[in-house]
Write an enzyme that holds these catalytic residues in place. Structure first.
Site, short mmCIF file in Angstrom:
data_model
loop_
_atom_site.label_atom_id
_atom_site.label_comp_id
_atom_site.label_asym_id
_atom_site.label_seq_id
_atom_site.Cartn_x
_atom_site.Cartn_y
_atom_site.Cartn_z
N HIS A 1 37.45 16.44 27.54
CA HIS A 1 38.22 15.76 28.59
C HIS A 1 37.44 15.64 29.90
O HIS A 1 36.62 16.50 30.24
CB HIS A 1 39.53 16.52 28.85
CG HIS A 1 39.30 17.91 29.37
ND1 HIS A 1 39.17 18.19 30.71
CD2 HIS A 1 39.17 19.09 28.73
CE1 HIS A 1 38.97 19.48 30.88
NE2 HIS A 1 38.96 20.07 29.68
N HIS B 1 22.09 8.70 25.75
CA HIS B 1 22.17 8.95 24.30
C HIS B 1 22.63 10.38 24.10
O HIS B 1 21.94 11.32 24.49
CB HIS B 1 20.81 8.72 23.64
CG HIS B 1 20.82 8.87 22.16
ND1 HIS B 1 19.72 8.57 21.38
CD2 HIS B 1 21.77 9.30 21.28
CE1 HIS B 1 20.00 8.81 20.11
NE2 HIS B 1 21.24 9.25 20.03
#
Length: 199
Positions: free
Chosen positions: A123, A132
């Site tokens: 979250h 990446h």
């Protein structure tokens, strides 16, 4: 849809498109010796400016260069059907989410990112453009990752950490302290082994 980059990373993205029943018109690649890839035609220029595109290249700097050089192209986003993506997160154009990924509520993912196989973003994370996140990497809640950074395979980042721009986090690294721009970090606990200034 056209995939820009006929290489190993392109194989994974092509399969995600196929899993979503999205037609692939062709690959685009600068290597003129490539004429076919995964039974798709390989072109050496952009044939249709109005089509949809994904940059299917793993290198963060190369993705940024292509995206910045083609600002008018219609870049789409692509999610593996067996990823778990909160309806309360934001994912921007050009980003690809691979199989087994979990992205939890209120996270924000930038443009042209790779969220790779079985990685986890909890979250309230912020992932800036051209990042990446490698396979099996795990980001706890409220982590921020700066533009162009590569989080290596199996790396773990504890909650609330700030990682700068164009960093490299080594495979299996455990990040318990903030990381400055341009740093390469390895080990458990993570330690900086170099900092590049020309990123």
């Amino acid at each position: 849809m056209y995939l820009y980059g006929a290489s190993g990373h392109g194989k994974v993205i092509a399969e995600i498109a196929e899993e979503n029943n999205i037609a692939i018109n062709a690959f685009i690649d600068q290597n003129v010796l490539k004429t076919e890839f995964l039974e798709y035609k390989v072109l050496h220029g952009i044939p249709d400016m109005d089509a949809d595109f994904i940059i299917s290249i793993g290198n963060n700097f190369t993705r940024k260069k292509i995206a910045d050089s083609n600002p008018t192209l219609n870049f789409m986003k692509l999610f593996h059907p067996r990823s778990i993506i909160s309806k309360k997160c934001v994912i921007n154009v050009g980003t690809v989410v691979m199989g087994g990924v979990t992205i939890n509520p209120e996270s924000k993912i930038g443009r042209h990112c790779i969220i790779n196989t079985n990685s986890s973003i909890d979250h309230d994370c912020i992932i800036e453009d051209f990042v990446h996140i490698s396979p099996n990497a795990a980001l706890a809640g409220d982590v921020k990752v700066g533009e162009g950074t590569h989080i290596g395979i199996g790396a773990n980042i504890i909650q609330g950490i700030r990682i700068g721009k164009w960093c490299t986090i080594g495979a299996g690294a455990v990040i318990i302290k903030d990381v400055p721009d341009g740093a390469t970090v390895v080990g458990n606990p993570g330690r900086i082994i170099k900092i590049k200034n020309n990123y």
